[in-house]
Every structure is written in C-alpha cells, then in structure tokens.
Design an enzyme around this catalytic site. Structure first.
Site, short mmCIF file in Angstrom:
data_model
loop_
_atom_site.label_atom_id
_atom_site.label_comp_id
_atom_site.label_asym_id
_atom_site.label_seq_id
_atom_site.Cartn_x
_atom_site.Cartn_y
_atom_site.Cartn_z
CG LEU A 62 17.50 87.71 -4.85
CD1 LEU A 62 17.87 88.67 -5.98
CD2 LEU A 62 17.23 88.45 -3.56
CB CYS A 63 14.34 81.41 -5.18
SG CYS A 63 13.22 80.12 -5.75
N GLY A 64 11.41 82.22 -4.20
CA GLY A 64 10.36 81.91 -3.24
C GLY A 64 10.68 80.71 -2.37
CB THR A 66 15.28 81.97 -0.55
OG1 THR A 66 15.51 82.21 -1.95
CG2 THR A 66 16.52 82.34 0.23
#
Length: 184
Positions: A62-64, A66
C-alpha cells in the site's frame, strides 16, 4: 555481540563446503544462518542462493513505491538466467502492508504477476527486526528508512550496495552494480 557474530561466523566457515577450490568467506558463512519464512510456505534463505548475488528489497503493498514491484520482477527476469536472485521482503513496519500473507501474495500475483522469491511479512527495523536486517544494521550501518529500500549482496557474501526507496531497481545505479556482481 560482535565477538559472538565473529565466533559464529568462524564456526559456520569451518563447516560450510567450499564452492570449487574457493573457501567460503566469513561474510558468506555469516549469511548462511539467515532463513526467512517463505510466503509460499516453508523456509528460504542464503543457503538456497549460495554463490549467487542477491538483491533484497523490503516491500509493502500500500505504498507509493509499490509499482517498483514491476521493476523488481523486470530485474529478476533480465538477470536470473545469469544467477541474480531478487527477493521481496514484505514488511508492515511502516504500516503500509496488507493484513495477511495470503492477501499480500494474492495482491502481488494479481497486480504484478510476481514469481520472484518472497518472504512472509517480516520486521526489518528496530529490536524486532529479522536477524538478517539486524546484522545489516550492525555490520553496515544500513537500516531501511522506508519501504522499497534495497541491498545487493555479492556471491561472496559482501554487501555491494544499499539504496533508498527512490532508487528504481532497473535504474543504472542498481543495474550497473548487478552487472559488476555477475561479472566477478
């Protein structure tokens, strides 16, 4: 602690078989102790990848950053036949991972078609860090500061490079280091 690690390294060095005529380095011997739970079940670790350079990235779904999963897979696809291993280590240390390993596995297969080795959800920072990441912090002064930090371990067990989140796995800094590791 360093004395214990050095003693453990020497003990492991004494029992590891050599690769051809070359004896295992102390770094290789130290790495052989590190095992991870595989997201597919069972265990994976440096004994499985002995003699190969390994790029390890702590990841989160759920990370930028990803979308770097695409780059990790592309790097693996480009160099796996030459011996590079790329390992994704999902971590919720920055509170950006899905709730279960099955969710992570499904997410990565559906969205990124990953077939590179992947560990279960693993701590990469602080007192609860996996022993590999504790060793990396103690021996190299490197600890992931965010998701998608990367470290390249050479076939001889040495740390060849560390990179932060913004360094793209298929960018020149990492690919040049991989090429050099594969050439040696």
């Amino acid at each position: 602690m360093q004395h214990l690690a050095f003693t453990l390294g020497l003990t492991l060095l004494a029992v590891l078989p050599s690769a051809g005529a070359r004896a295992a380095t102390a770094e290789e011997a130290m790495l052989q102790q590190f095992r991870f739970t595989s997201i597919d079940g069972g265990q994976i670790g440096f004994t499985d990848w002995a003699g190969h350079p390994v790029l390890i990235a702590n990841t989160a779904s759920l990370c930028g950053y990803t979308p770097q999963y695409n780059d990790l897979q592309a790097l693996y696809d480009a160099y796996r036949d030459r011996g590079l291993v790329v390992v994704a280590v999902p971590s919720d240390d920055f509170r950006q991972e899905l709730g279960s390993e099955q969710e992570v596995k499904d997410f990565c297969e559906l969205n990124y078609d990953l077939d590179l080795p992947m560990t279960g959800i693993t701590h990469v920072r602080g007192e609860t860090a996996h022993p590999f990441f504790s060793w990396l912090r103690e021996s190299q002064g490197f600890e992931p500061q965010w998701n998608f930090n990367k470290v390249l371990i050479g076939a001889d067990g040495s740390v060849l490079g560390t990179w932060g989140s913004s360094e793209v796995p298929t960018g020149p800094a990492i690919t040049q280091a991989v090429e050099a590791a594969l050439a040696s």
